[in-house]
Design an enzyme around this catalytic site. Structure first.
Site, PDB file in Angstrom:
ATOM      1  N   THR A  34       0.837  -1.201   0.000  1.00 31.26           N
ATOM      2  CA  THR A  34       0.000   0.000   0.000  1.00 31.26           C
ATOM      3  C   THR A  34       0.870   1.249   0.000  1.00 31.26           C
ATOM      4  OG1 THR A  34      -0.040   0.154   2.423  1.00 31.26           O
ATOM      5  CG2 THR A  34      -1.767  -1.154   1.393  1.00 31.26           C
ATOM      6  N   THR A  37       4.785   2.424   1.214  1.00 26.07           N
ATOM      7  CA  THR A  37       5.603   1.208   1.155  1.00 26.07           C
ATOM      8  C   THR A  37       5.708   0.711  -0.274  1.00 26.07           C
ATOM      9  OG1 THR A  37       4.867   0.609   3.387  1.00 26.07           O
ATOM     10  CG2 THR A  37       5.917  -1.114   2.066  1.00 26.07           C
ATOM     11  N   ASP A 126      -3.985   4.001  14.252  1.00 26.49           N
ATOM     12  CA  ASP A 126      -4.071   3.071  13.123  1.00 26.49           C
ATOM     13  C   ASP A 126      -5.300   2.177  13.297  1.00 26.49           C
ATOM     14  OD1 ASP A 126      -3.508   1.346  11.020  1.00 26.49           O
ATOM     15  OD2 ASP A 126      -1.351   1.421  11.380  1.00 26.49           O
ATOM     16  N   LYS A 138      -4.218 -14.372  14.956  1.00 26.66           N
ATOM     17  CA  LYS A 138      -5.221 -15.369  15.346  1.00 26.66           C
ATOM     18  C   LYS A 138      -5.074 -16.635  14.502  1.00 26.66           C
ATOM     19  CE  LYS A 138     -10.197 -16.176  15.695  1.00 26.66           C
ATOM     20  NZ  LYS A 138     -11.551 -15.587  15.693  1.00 26.66           N
ATOM     21  N   HIS A 279      20.883  -3.531  51.634  1.00 23.51           N
ATOM     22  CA  HIS A 279      19.452  -3.605  51.942  1.00 23.51           C
ATOM     23  C   HIS A 279      18.715  -2.320  51.568  1.00 23.51           C
ATOM     24  CE1 HIS A 279      19.710  -7.523  53.828  1.00 23.51           C
ATOM     25  NE2 HIS A 279      20.765  -7.117  54.496  1.00 23.51           N
TER      26      HIS A 279
END
Length: 521
Positions: A34, A37, A126, A138, A279
């Site tokens: 797209t 890019t 986005d 997924k 400590h």
């Protein structure tokens, strides 16, 4: 092994994307892309298919709508082992997409700008990117999904080793990384928007605080051996996340906790300095003409407590300093660098943890302090406020001498880093006695004085720093009996006049800073 035949690449972070796409093409992979890019890839003579040509649907709404299309999401979501899915794909002419390479609009970087507007921030939310990423993640059993350019080599190596495929183990790891990434992205949006109203009002803290940390390592154990523990870092790799262990045993929870305390204090000093922590409290702190001198003075401030301590230095550890450490027992040494000759000497102590910390500046930067309590978190600004001498107010008849002013500045710096109630006795840029974590301020004054005297220090002419006001004159009377000549404290007690009178009676110079610095742990 999931063979890659078709990939969709659409990235905001374009690091390495040209080389990655070129190598995918060498494997015969068809590339969808797209906007920007696609333009970059074409400019590099890499064949790409525009998503709008692939879907038959143009980009709309200034690019807000381009990948939200069944031909994209069907290709990502369809299970390859489900005949019904495959039949529907054929019927609807939806080819599978085997690899998704997407990273999101730079929302966090945008809102980090001090001049950013709400409208600019909203434009960096986005929509299509997270939707595609979640769909691909997924369906990790069928789709390889990439969100981090640093993972490009892993994909290419696995494809080279398996004739163009990616194994299930790597696909699952990358899918898990995607869900962590989108959760962090959504969390950043939630944090920002819940602090910034549509009317321009800004809240100090978000309504919903989202934390996402990355596990650096599991630790030997927690505060005690029966407790499990791990170290997690924030998004960046500063602070303790930047530590490089040069030698020694595996780090423990207490090692890192004490290292954090030591580095927070050492970051206060420009001159060669050494901080000894035990400590969670500094037990010996000193400056010197060089690091070796500072180490000797800091150790001498309390050699008993320094046994098994964590030590931070703000100069490279050289052979002289290493020779000193070789003769004492410490758990951890932190320094910006360790010379080769020093490393040779320290290697004789196999269990000694030697840590390189290249940058101590993060401990001086604004941020949030978080404390876990049952049922939630306490959140506050990090206490990095410092009150310079020109803001101090002399409240006694006698003003401090130049040497006393120097001692008071050193004492005030130390008091910031000692558990409250905190009293510190100092002289000549060296701690002499530290009273930490007492339930009453007079007890802290007594503990610090007794510690110093027990180690053979003469407190006559010393300076005292108190992290909060003296509620009664008894603390000042304790200091006067051991010979303290100057005191720095915030002031603000209803008995300030009584406390000032006690100082005047003993000819002690006292200054108020008007700001307290409790550290409750």
């Amino acid at each position: 092994m999931g063979e890659i035949k078709r990939a969709l690449i659409s990235v905001s972070d374009k690091r390495g994307v040209v080389d990655f796409a070129r190598q995918l093409r060498e494997f015969g992979v068809e590339i969808l892309s797209t906007g920007g890019t696609a333009g970059i890839l074409r400019a590099a003579d890499i064949d790409v298919i525009e998503v709008s040509d692939y879907t038959g649907f143009p980009e709309l709404l200034d690019g807000r709508l381009k990948t939200l299309h069944p031909r994209i999401h069907g290709g990502l979501l369809a299970r390859r082992d489900d005949p019904q899915h495959q039949q529907q794909m054929v019927e609807q002419d939806i080819p599978p997409i085997d690899l998704l390479c997407v990273n999101l609009y730079p929302f966090a970087q945008t809102v980090a700008r001090p001049d950013v507007t709400l409208a600019e921030a909203v434009e960096q939310i986005d929509i299509g990117g997270p939707t595609m990423l979640r769909a691909a993640a997924k369906n990790w059993e069928s789709v390889t999904v990439l969100v981090d350019p640093d993972d490009y080599p892993r994909i290419l190596q696995e494809m080279a080793a398996s004739q163009g495929g990616v194994g299930a183990k790597l696909r699952f790891q990358l899918a898990t990384k995607v869900f962590a990434h989108t959760a962090r992205y959504d969390g950043a949006i939630s944090d920002y928007l819940s602090r910034h109203g549509s009317d321009g009002a800004t809240a100090a803290f978000p309504q919903v605080l989202t934390l996402q940390l990355h596990k650096v390592q599991e630790l030997r154990y927690g505060e005690n051996p029966h407790q499990r523990a791990a170290f997690y870092r924030e998004d960046d790799t500063t602070g303790l996340a930047a530590l490089q262990q040069l030698q020694g045993k595996e780090l423990s929870y207490n090692n890192l906790s004490d290292s954090d305390a030591a580095l927070a204090l050492i970051a206060e000093f420009d001159a060669p300095a050494c901080v000894v922590v035990k400590h969670g409290n500094p037990c010996g702190v000193a400056l010197g003409e060089n690091l070796h001198t500072a180490i000797q003075r800091a150790w001498a401030a309390d050699p008993v407590s320094a046994f098994g301590s964590v030590i931070a230095c703000n100069r490279p550890v050289d052979a002289d300093s290493a020779a000193f450490f070789a003769g004492v027992f410490v758990e951890v040494i932190l320094a910006p660098e360790v010379t080769d000759s020093a490393q040779v000497l320290l290697q004789s102590k196999k269990n000694l943890r030697v840590l390189r910390i290249p940058d101590i500046r993060p401990w001086q930067r604004p941020g949030l302090d978080l404390k876990r309590v049952c049922g939630g978190l306490l959140v506050q600004d990090r206490d990095i406020r410092r009150e310079p001498p020109e803001e101090w107010r002399v409240v006694t008849r006698r003003a401090p001498s130049p040497q006393e002013m120097e001692d008071l500045a050193f004492a005030w710096t130390l008091a910031h880093h000692v558990r409250s109630n905190a009293i510190v006795y100092v002289a000549q840029r060296q701690s002499l006695g530290i009273g930490a974590g007492q339930m009453s301020r007079v007890d802290a004054a007594r503990c610090g004085a007794e510690k110093a005297q027990g180690l053979g220090f003469d407190l006559r002419g010393s300076a005292l720093g108190s992290d909060a006001f003296f509620p009664f004159r008894d603390g000042v009377d304790t200091a006067a009996r051991v010979g303290v000549r100057a005191i720095i404290q915030p002031g603000g007690s209803i008995r300030d006049e009584e406390v000032i009178a006690a100082a005047d009676e003993a000819d002690i110079a006292m200054v108020f800073t008007s700001v307290r610095h409790f550290r409750h742990g």
